[in-house]
Design an enzyme around this catalytic site. Structure first.
Site, short mmCIF file in Angstrom:
data_model
loop_
_atom_site.label_atom_id
_atom_site.label_comp_id
_atom_site.label_asym_id
_atom_site.label_seq_id
_atom_site.Cartn_x
_atom_site.Cartn_y
_atom_site.Cartn_z
N ASN A 11 0.87 -1.17 0.00
CA ASN A 11 0.00 0.00 0.00
C ASN A 11 0.91 1.22 0.00
OD1 ASN A 11 -1.80 2.04 0.46
ND2 ASN A 11 -2.50 1.32 2.46
N LYS A 13 0.15 4.21 -0.24
CA LYS A 13 -0.50 5.38 0.35
C LYS A 13 -0.25 6.61 -0.53
CE LYS A 13 -0.28 3.12 4.80
NZ LYS A 13 -0.13 3.18 6.24
N HIS A 97 -9.49 1.09 5.00
CA HIS A 97 -8.21 1.29 5.69
C HIS A 97 -8.44 2.22 6.88
CE1 HIS A 97 -4.11 2.42 6.54
NE2 HIS A 97 -3.74 1.34 5.88
N GLU A 99 -6.82 4.62 7.92
CA GLU A 99 -6.63 6.04 7.60
C GLU A 99 -7.88 6.62 6.94
OE1 GLU A 99 -2.91 5.41 5.56
OE2 GLU A 99 -2.05 4.78 7.47
N GLU A 169 -5.32 -4.97 10.45
CA GLU A 169 -4.27 -3.98 10.68
C GLU A 169 -4.53 -3.26 12.00
OE1 GLU A 169 -2.29 -2.67 6.74
OE2 GLU A 169 -4.05 -1.42 7.04
N GLY A 175 2.68 2.18 10.79
CA GLY A 175 3.64 3.29 10.66
C GLY A 175 4.36 3.62 11.94
N SER A 215 3.53 -2.28 10.22
CA SER A 215 4.98 -2.37 10.40
C SER A 215 5.56 -3.74 10.01
CB SER A 215 5.38 -2.02 11.84
OG SER A 215 5.03 -0.67 12.13
P1 13P Z 1 3.12 0.28 7.65
O1 13P Z 1 3.61 -1.00 7.02
O2 13P Z 1 3.86 1.49 7.18
O3 13P Z 1 3.03 0.18 9.14
O4 13P Z 1 1.62 0.51 7.12
C1 13P Z 1 0.72 -0.55 7.22
C2 13P Z 1 -0.49 -0.20 6.45
O5 13P Z 1 -1.26 0.66 6.84
C3 13P Z 1 -0.73 -0.91 5.18
O6 13P Z 1 -2.00 -0.65 4.71
#
Ligand code: 13P
Length: 252
Positions: A11, A13, A97, A99, A169, A175, A215
């Site tokens: 992803n 982002k 997601h 976010e 997740e 992150g 992560s």
């Molecule tokens: P990270 O791998 O940067 O922690 O992000 C995970 C994520 O949100 C994937 O959709």
């Protein structure tokens, strides 16, 4: 025993400009080893067509959008429809997601509508769920994830549900560099699979791919992916670097 697919999805982002995105896709194509793992690149909307061309020759390499609109078409300025996504070669759409849930206030009901629209357009949803840290600390993580999964997915027909990929997740692991322990991941994945079994039966539950996200790195991927109910990963930060991403794919 299980016939579910192993999937490693990146992803990206809101990262990489157009040329950088194409470069990353080319690096992945150049270095990807043949395997049974389905590898998905989740690129920003404007990258999709360019990346689609680059990956088109590679069988197990697929393309995902990171969102879609829930309506077919019309006066929704700035939005992107599933028909548009399909027309540029998208195979998957990442939906729900954390976010999107947190920053864009997406509810379980809205995500459910997007899941249905994605399926109707012939694409496969990667449905994300996961709890915030205070929810886990209060011991309510299973309850919250159950609500997300039930309200987001469980009014689908069995046939439609069989096309859904679930990604767990935990928000506190996204992150942050803090990964859920393999035991925490396994526990939640087994719980999600039990919910699916209760609603759709054991066969469909065993055929459902459940990915872990938060992560995931080359250093921890193998241990996470070796858990019985972890069928792959949804990778954020580490998917922005082809070597790291491919090391994670190799760990599968
Ligand atoms: P990270 O791998 O940067 O922690 O992000 C995970 C994520 O949100 C994937 O959709």
């Amino acid at each position: 025993m299980s016939h579910r697919k192993n999937i490693v999805a990146g992803n990206w982002k809101m990262n990489k400009d157009y040329e950088e995105g194409r470069t990353l896709a080319r690096e992945v194509v150049a270095k990807l080893q043949p395997s049974d793992t389905i590898v998905v690149l989740g690129a920003p909307f404007i990258h999709l067509k360019g990346v689609s061309h680059i990956i088109s020759e590679v069988n197990n390499l697929c393309l995902a959008a990171q969102n879609c609109h829930q309506e077919e078409d019309g006066a929704y300025t700035g939005e992107i429809s599933t028909t548009m996504l399909r027309s540029v070669g998208c195979d998957y759409v990442i939906l729900g997601h954390s976010e999107r849930r947190d920053y864009f206030e997406e509810s379980n009901q809205l995500i459910n509508a997007k899941v249905k629209k994605t399926l109707a357009a012939g694409m496969l949803p990667i449905f994300c769920c996961g709890e915030q840290l205070p929810v886990r600390e209060a011991g309510d993580h299973e309850k919250l994830v159950a609500q997300q999964v039930k309200e987001g997915l469980f009014d689908l027909s069995a046939e439609d549900f069989s096309k859904v990929v679930i990604a767990y997740e935990p928000v506190w692991a996204i992150g942050t560099g803090v990964t859920a322990s393999p035991e925490q991941a396994q526990e939640m994945h087994a719980f999600i699979r039990s919910l699916v079994a209760e609603h759709y039966g054991e066969d469909l539950a065993n055929a459902t791919s459940i990915l872990y996200g938060g992560s995931v790195k080359p250093s921890n991927a193998k241990e996470l992916f070796s858990q019985k109910d972890v069928d792959g990963g949804l990778v954020g930060g580490a998917s922005l670097n082809a070597s790291d991403f491919l090391a994670i794919v190799a760990a599968m």
